[in-house]
Design a protein around this motif. Structure first.
Motif, PDB file in Angstrom:
ATOM      1  N   GLY A 139      27.822  42.112  36.440  1.00 23.39           N
ATOM      2  CA  GLY A 139      27.430  43.501  36.556  1.00 23.39           C
ATOM      3  C   GLY A 139      26.797  43.849  37.884  1.00 23.39           C
ATOM      4  O   GLY A 139      26.266  44.939  38.057  1.00 23.39           O
ATOM      5  N   ASP A 140      26.863  42.928  38.863  1.00 23.55           N
ATOM      6  CA  ASP A 140      26.274  43.187  40.173  1.00 23.55           C
ATOM      7  C   ASP A 140      27.102  44.174  40.988  1.00 23.55           C
ATOM      8  O   ASP A 140      26.577  44.817  41.905  1.00 23.55           O
ATOM      9  CB  ASP A 140      26.122  41.880  40.955  1.00 23.55           C
ATOM     10  N   VAL A 141      28.401  44.248  40.722  1.00 23.01           N
ATOM     11  CA  VAL A 141      29.246  45.269  41.332  1.00 23.01           C
ATOM     12  C   VAL A 141      30.031  45.952  40.217  1.00 23.01           C
ATOM     13  O   VAL A 141      30.257  45.374  39.152  1.00 23.01           O
ATOM     14  CB  VAL A 141      30.214  44.696  42.401  1.00 23.01           C
ATOM     15  N   ASP A 142      30.440  47.191  40.474  1.00 24.74           N
ATOM     16  CA  ASP A 142      31.172  47.959  39.463  1.00 24.74           C
ATOM     17  C   ASP A 142      32.666  47.685  39.489  1.00 24.74           C
ATOM     18  O   ASP A 142      33.329  47.729  38.448  1.00 24.74           O
ATOM     19  CB  ASP A 142      30.933  49.458  39.688  1.00 24.74           C
ATOM     20  N   ILE A 143      33.183  47.410  40.670  1.00 19.69           N
ATOM     21  CA  ILE A 143      34.621  47.227  40.857  1.00 19.69           C
ATOM     22  C   ILE A 143      34.832  46.176  41.936  1.00 19.69           C
ATOM     23  O   ILE A 143      34.095  46.146  42.927  1.00 19.69           O
ATOM     24  CB  ILE A 143      35.304  48.546  41.298  1.00 19.69           C
ATOM     25  N   ALA A 144      35.842  45.335  41.755  1.00 22.03           N
ATOM     26  CA  ALA A 144      36.219  44.392  42.805  1.00 22.03           C
ATOM     27  C   ALA A 144      37.705  44.529  43.081  1.00 22.03           C
ATOM     28  O   ALA A 144      38.534  44.481  42.157  1.00 22.03           O
ATOM     29  CB  ALA A 144      35.898  42.956  42.408  1.00 22.03           C
ATOM     30  N   LEU A 145      38.048  44.733  44.328  1.00 24.19           N
ATOM     31  CA  LEU A 145      39.434  44.668  44.781  1.00 24.19           C
ATOM     32  C   LEU A 145      39.673  43.211  45.163  1.00 24.19           C
ATOM     33  O   LEU A 145      39.017  42.679  46.069  1.00 24.19           O
ATOM     34  CB  LEU A 145      39.648  45.588  45.980  1.00 24.19           C
ATOM     35  N   ALA A 146      40.569  42.545  44.445  1.00 19.31           N
ATOM     36  CA  ALA A 146      40.717  41.095  44.590  1.00 19.31           C
ATOM     37  C   ALA A 146      42.184  40.709  44.525  1.00 19.31           C
ATOM     38  O   ALA A 146      43.071  41.566  44.434  1.00 19.31           O
ATOM     39  CB  ALA A 146      39.911  40.376  43.504  1.00 19.31           C
ATOM     40  N   TYR A 147      42.442  39.424  44.560  1.00 18.29           N
ATOM     41  CA  TYR A 147      43.818  38.922  44.496  1.00 18.29           C
ATOM     42  C   TYR A 147      43.811  37.483  43.996  1.00 18.29           C
ATOM     43  O   TYR A 147      42.778  36.806  43.957  1.00 18.29           O
ATOM     44  CB  TYR A 147      44.488  38.990  45.878  1.00 18.29           C
TER      45      TYR A 147
END
Length: 306
Positions: A139-147
């Motif tokens: 919950g430290d970030v709301d969204i992650a753009l990842a791969y």
């Protein structure tokens, strides 16, 4: 009732693999960490960790409880942000992204987010998937753009994920050559045709792909350059150090002095996506940003290969 603090301690033990390292992270004594875990086990009536001289490993019950711990932590973080929004009238969104995705996909998507939801406060942090996906789970970030590549999303095996993954259009890898290279005019290239070429790695994660394809083709690639930056790798290719295998996202706009040639099928690709905490997929801020990122990723595929 399960104690939230004990869940937090267990999650930290799982992250660090030992009571001593978890104690250092939590600023507790190893004895206190051990007591928290033992108390959790008594309350559950089952073991959550296996202790050995080599460290601590989770049992099946431990994996379940760590997943629960991550979900609880994410819910509490979300609740704190909602309270902040009620107090300030502004919503704070934190986004983690890998470098090339952040450079090409994120700016336009964030512009659409703030246009659709004026007053949104956006925070961005750069992180590779190995770091950003745990940040989402906690919950430290709301969204992650990842791969990820061929394997599953990065994470501890054998455990229920607290992350929802939305796939974006795949990011195919291309051969990058100096523009004067004899094969620069080809429409496609098989990696086997580059068996005698030196190689530049723009990301160590692509090395496994290169070596796998090279093994099938019966050669061992000679690597003359290793970087963690695709843009640096392109400059090395332009300087004649070698050829490279680079994703489309890192090749937009097309770098000067180079030719980009698609790989003959089967085409290697990065699988790009957006990760959010489980249960947050229908949040209007999330749906707006995910939709915008999907459009941005689709647009990359329309860029002409030079």
């Amino acid at each position: 009732m399960i104690d939230v603090q004990r869940l937090r301690v267990l999650r930290t033990v799982a992250e660090h693999g030992s009571f001593n390292r978890a104690a250092a992270a939590l600023r507790l004594t190893p004895s206190a960490v051990s007591q928290h875990v033992a108390a959790l086990e008594r309350s559950l009536g089952t073991r959550v960790v296996e202790r050995s001289t080599r460290g601590v490993t989770l049992t099946q019950a431990g994996h379940i409880m760590v997943g629960a711990a991550e979900s609880v932590a994410a819910e509490l973080t979300h609740a704190r942000r909602e309270l902040d929004r009620l107090g300030t009238g502004r919503t704070r969104i934190t986004v983690a992204t890998f470098t090339s995705g952040g450079r090409l996909l994120l700016p336009g998507a964030l512009a659409r987010l703030t246009a659709a939801h004026p007053g949104t406060v956006v925070h961005v942090r750069e992180a590779e998937p190995e770091e950003s996906l745990p940040l989402v789970r906690r919950g430290d970030v709301d969204i992650a753009l990842a791969y990820h590549f061929d394997g599953p999303l990065p994470g501890r095996p054998g455990r229920r994920t607290a992350v929802e993954w939305t796939a974006l259009p795949a990011d195919p890898l291309h051969i990058v050559l100096p523009e004067a290279h004899p094969l620069a005019g080809r429409q496609t290239l098989d990696i086997a045709e580059l068996a005698e070429e030196p190689w530049v790695l723009g990301c160590l994660k692509t090395e496994a792909y290169l070596r796998r394809y090279a093994e099938r083709a019966g050669f061992t690639p000679e690597v003359r350059g290793t970087t963690t930056d695709y843009f640096f790798a392109c400059s090395l290719v332009a300087a004649g150090v070698g050829v490279s295998l680079i994703p489309s996202i890192a090749l937009t706009p097309a770098p000067p002095g180079l030719r980009v040639v698609p790989v003959s099928p089967p085409v290697p690709a990065r699988h790009v996506g957006v990760a959010v905490p489980r249960g947050r997929g229908d949040d209007p801020y999330v749906t707006t940003l995910v939709g915008a990122l999907r459009d941005e990723a689709a647009a990359v595929r329309t860029v002409a290969v030079i």
